[in-house]
Write a protein that holds these residues in place. Structure first.
Motif, PDB file in Angstrom:
ATOM      1  N   ARG A  14     -30.875  -1.843 -25.194  1.00 46.24           N
ATOM      2  CA  ARG A  14     -30.116  -2.759 -26.052  1.00 46.24           C
ATOM      3  C   ARG A  14     -28.668  -2.860 -25.585  1.00 46.24           C
ATOM      4  NH1 ARG A  14     -29.847  -1.600 -32.420  1.00 46.24           N
ATOM      5  NH2 ARG A  14     -28.238  -0.139 -31.743  1.00 46.24           N
ATOM      6  N   GLU A  15     -28.088  -1.738 -25.184  1.00 47.54           N
ATOM      7  CA  GLU A  15     -26.719  -1.757 -24.679  1.00 47.54           C
ATOM      8  C   GLU A  15     -26.636  -2.532 -23.363  1.00 47.54           C
ATOM      9  OE1 GLU A  15     -22.689  -1.191 -24.459  1.00 47.54           O
ATOM     10  OE2 GLU A  15     -24.065  -0.893 -26.149  1.00 47.54           O
ATOM     11  N   THR A  16     -27.646  -2.366 -22.518  1.00 45.34           N
ATOM     12  CA  THR A  16     -27.698  -3.123 -21.262  1.00 45.34           C
ATOM     13  C   THR A  16     -27.746  -4.624 -21.538  1.00 45.34           C
ATOM     14  OG1 THR A  16     -28.825  -1.336 -20.083  1.00 45.34           O
ATOM     15  CG2 THR A  16     -29.059  -3.547 -19.176  1.00 45.34           C
ATOM     16  N   LEU A  17     -28.565  -5.006 -22.509  1.00 47.67           N
ATOM     17  CA  LEU A  17     -28.678  -6.419 -22.859  1.00 47.67           C
ATOM     18  C   LEU A  17     -27.378  -6.944 -23.453  1.00 47.67           C
ATOM     19  CD1 LEU A  17     -30.282  -9.014 -23.163  1.00 47.67           C
ATOM     20  CD2 LEU A  17     -31.254  -8.120 -25.289  1.00 47.67           C
ATOM     21  N   ARG A  47     -35.341  -8.657 -30.464  1.00 51.90           N
ATOM     22  CA  ARG A  47     -36.354  -9.385 -29.702  1.00 51.90           C
ATOM     23  C   ARG A  47     -36.128  -9.267 -28.201  1.00 51.90           C
ATOM     24  NH1 ARG A  47     -34.739 -10.796 -34.272  1.00 51.90           N
ATOM     25  NH2 ARG A  47     -36.097 -11.574 -35.917  1.00 51.90           N
ATOM     26  N   GLY A  48     -34.879  -9.455 -27.781  1.00 55.72           N
ATOM     27  CA  GLY A  48     -34.580  -9.322 -26.361  1.00 55.72           C
ATOM     28  C   GLY A  48     -34.755  -7.894 -25.866  1.00 55.72           C
ATOM     29  N   ALA A  69     -34.840 -11.933 -21.573  1.00 52.29           N
ATOM     30  CA  ALA A  69     -34.367 -11.284 -22.798  1.00 52.29           C
ATOM     31  C   ALA A  69     -33.179 -12.027 -23.385  1.00 52.29           C
ATOM     32  CB  ALA A  69     -34.004  -9.828 -22.498  1.00 52.29           C
ATOM     33  N   PHE A  70     -32.257 -12.429 -22.522  1.00 49.97           N
ATOM     34  CA  PHE A  70     -31.085 -13.176 -22.990  1.00 49.97           C
ATOM     35  C   PHE A  70     -31.491 -14.538 -23.534  1.00 49.97           C
ATOM     36  CE2 PHE A  70     -27.277 -15.887 -21.777  1.00 49.97           C
ATOM     37  CZ  PHE A  70     -26.518 -15.508 -22.869  1.00 49.97           C
ATOM     38  N   LEU A  74     -30.841 -16.255 -27.136  1.00 52.70           N
ATOM     39  CA  LEU A  74     -30.232 -17.581 -27.279  1.00 52.70           C
ATOM     40  C   LEU A  74     -31.043 -18.456 -28.229  1.00 52.70           C
ATOM     41  CD1 LEU A  74     -29.191 -18.520 -23.606  1.00 52.70           C
ATOM     42  CD2 LEU A  74     -27.679 -17.869 -25.488  1.00 52.70           C
ATOM     43  N   MET A  75     -32.354 -18.471 -28.040  1.00 48.26           N
ATOM     44  CA  MET A  75     -33.221 -19.266 -28.909  1.00 48.26           C
ATOM     45  C   MET A  75     -33.123 -18.797 -30.355  1.00 48.26           C
ATOM     46  SD  MET A  75     -36.657 -19.721 -26.583  1.00 48.26           S
ATOM     47  CE  MET A  75     -36.573 -20.353 -24.911  1.00 48.26           C
ATOM     48  N   HIS A  76     -33.099 -17.477 -30.518  1.00 48.01           N
ATOM     49  CA  HIS A  76     -33.000 -16.920 -31.867  1.00 48.01           C
ATOM     50  C   HIS A  76     -31.671 -17.317 -32.514  1.00 48.01           C
ATOM     51  CE1 HIS A  76     -33.768 -14.295 -35.195  1.00 48.01           C
ATOM     52  NE2 HIS A  76     -32.767 -13.494 -34.912  1.00 48.01           N
TER      53      HIS A  76
END
Length: 292
Positions: A14-17, A47-48, A69-70, A74-76
């Motif tokens: 999650r931190e990476t994302l 989700r990502g 993932a990104f 974005l969609m969300h």
């Protein structure tokens, strides 16, 4: 049962994302950096991060999946902007909703700036990934349309399970199927779709039950659940049946994918239940004792 190492791995992903997202926002939204940051950042990145976890567990290669993932986030984010307009919600994530901060006209337009970037990133994984993402995006939009109409008291010919599949589970399904497409793991796509869909269904039914238990029926899906099962004890039995059904589907899909994904589902739901209250915790505990 899930282990602390899985929690640590998920948090690291999650931190990476989050770091990757910050870089991509600068790259793709220089003209509207402030607004894009406000719309996209600040969420839990569930989700990502799930997409990255799938990639880490099944291939150890998250680089191919970071754009996916990104794009899912974005969609969300785009859907939340329109959802808050439809629901007339003035707050989101403990702050003003996008339309409340930037105005209704900007909020109507801004998702159309976000979505082309999401599609461009998904396209790196090929045409199949684009088609899959648009299929799930369409379902999510239909689900939100039904949800809003139900809240307005309009007649909608849709069953509860179909509503939550469309409005919530569709994006979770994309979170699991798109990374598998990107990684070329075609033999696992069907199991991945089942896993993601069932995880999303499980989350939404517990969320709706929490709303009902706390006398806070503020979504179309929780209202439809009340309408479909009128007595409170009947709702509890029905929810328990659904939770058992979805957990079983998750378990069976995890066997085909990787056992640790069952651990992740349990971890996620236990965390959610701890925040949702005792009514949800009791149902989850009863089902876990039978399924696990």
């Amino acid at each position: 049962m899930w282990k602390a190492s899985l929690t640590d791995e998920y948090l690291a992903l999650r931190e990476t994302l989050a770091k990757y997202s910050a870089e991509m926002i600068k790259r793709y939204f220089p003209e509207v950096y402030e607004e894009a940051s406000y719309a996209i950042q600040g969420g839990k990145l569930i989700r990502g991060s799930l997409s990255l976890l799938i990639a880490r567990i099944l291939s150890s290669d998250i680089e191919k999946v970071l754009p996916i993932a990104f794009s899912i986030e974005l969609m969300h984010a785009a859907s939340l902007i329109h959802d808050d307009i439809a629901d007339e919600s003035e707050s989101r994530r403990g702050r003003q909703s996008f339309w409340k901060k930037y105005g209704l006209k900007d909020a109507v337009t801004f998702p159309h700036i976000i979505i082309p970037v999401a599609i461009t990133l998904v396209a790196e994984a090929g045409v199949e990934a684009v088609i899959e993402s648009m299929l799930q995006w369409r379902k999510a939009a239909l689900g939100q349309l039904w949800d809003t109409r139900i809240l307005e008291g309009k007649q909608v010919q849709v069953a509860y399970e179909q509503l939550i599949e469309y409005k919530t589970a569709s994006v979770f399904e994309a979170s699991c199927s798109l990374p598998l497409i990107a990684l070329g793991k075609r033999d696992l796509i069907s199991a991945g779709k089942t896993y993601g869909k069932s995880l999303g269904m499980l989350y939404q039914v517990l969320d709706d039950y929490a709303d009902i238990a706390n006398n806070n029926v503020d979504s179309g899906s929780s209202r439809l659940l009340l309408m479909q099962v009128k007595e409170r004890e009947g709702i509890k039995r029905y929810v328990k049946e659904l939770v058992s059904k979805y957990f079983t589907e998750i378990r069976d899909a995890s066997i085909k994918l990787h056992p640790s994904l069952m651990d992740f589902a349990v971890m996620s739901m236990e965390k959610f239940a701890s925040e949702a209250g005792e009514s949800v915790q009791h149902i989850l505990q009863e089902v876990e004792e039978k399924i696990l």
